[in-house]
Write a protein that holds these residues in place. Structure first.
Motif, mmCIF file in Angstrom:
data_model
loop_
_atom_site.group_PDB
_atom_site.id
_atom_site.type_symbol
_atom_site.label_atom_id
_atom_site.label_comp_id
_atom_site.label_asym_id
_atom_site.label_seq_id
_atom_site.Cartn_x
_atom_site.Cartn_y
_atom_site.Cartn_z
ATOM 1 N N CYS A 57 10.789 42.812 2.801
ATOM 2 C CA CYS A 57 10.951 41.548 3.523
ATOM 3 C C CYS A 57 12.436 41.322 3.813
ATOM 4 O O CYS A 57 13.293 42.023 3.269
ATOM 5 N N ASN A 61 11.810 35.281 3.416
ATOM 6 C CA ASN A 61 10.451 35.764 3.151
ATOM 7 C C ASN A 61 10.387 36.412 1.772
ATOM 8 O O ASN A 61 11.305 37.130 1.370
ATOM 9 N N CYS A 63 7.587 38.448 -0.958
ATOM 10 C CA CYS A 63 6.278 39.012 -1.261
ATOM 11 C C CYS A 63 6.271 39.411 -2.740
ATOM 12 O O CYS A 63 7.281 39.297 -3.432
#
Length: 153
Positions: A57, A61, A63
């Motif tokens: 990312c 962002n 994850c």
């Protein structure tokens, strides 16, 4: 105090320094006498600071793969503030967007001078330089957090 707070039912509560004089009148004081007596000691870990090493990312962002960077940073900072500096009251809070905040709430931490705070940051700093000339500083003797990490993994 608690009953008054419950009665008012605020949407949010802002926490800040304890000043030498009441903040509501700050405009009427000379700046030399309106100074913080205690301040929070907070470490802000933002995911976008890891853009140079994560590949899944970018930006804000996050994850599950790149969250591991935050998890390691939490472990390192927590061990430094508790084991190396002896602080006991540490609160970790999700920042709501891109990382976490570490609030060190011990009285000794709140009363640290600017120089004391800078010294803790310097102690934690393993990277020297700016921009493309940034380099990790790994010289003997190894930083205590590096020694602990090496022993654990």
């Amino acid at each position: 105090w608690k009953a008054s707070l419950v009665e008012k039912n605020p949407v949010k509560i802002d926490i800040g320094p304890v000043y030498s004089l009441p903040p509501k009148n700050r405009g009427s004081y000379d700046a030399s006498v309106f100074v913080p007596q205690e301040r929070e000691l907070i470490f802000d870990i933002d995911m976008d600071e890891y853009n140079s090493v994560r590949t899944c990312c970018t930006g804000t962002n996050i994850c599950s793969l790149c969250w591991a960077f935050i998890a390691v940073a939490v472990k390192v900072i927590h061990s430094v503030v508790t084991e190396d500096f002896g602080f006991k009251h540490v609160l970790w809070v999700y920042s709501g967007r891109r990382g976490v905040h570490c609030w060190v709430c011990d009285e000794e931490a709140r009363q640290l001078s600017t120089q004391g705070r800078s010294s803790i940051v310097d102690y934690l700093s393993l990277i020297a330089g700016e921009g493309k000339s940034k380099k990790i500083k790994l010289a003997a003797p190894l930083h205590p957090s590096i020694r602990r990490g090496d022993a654990q993994y």
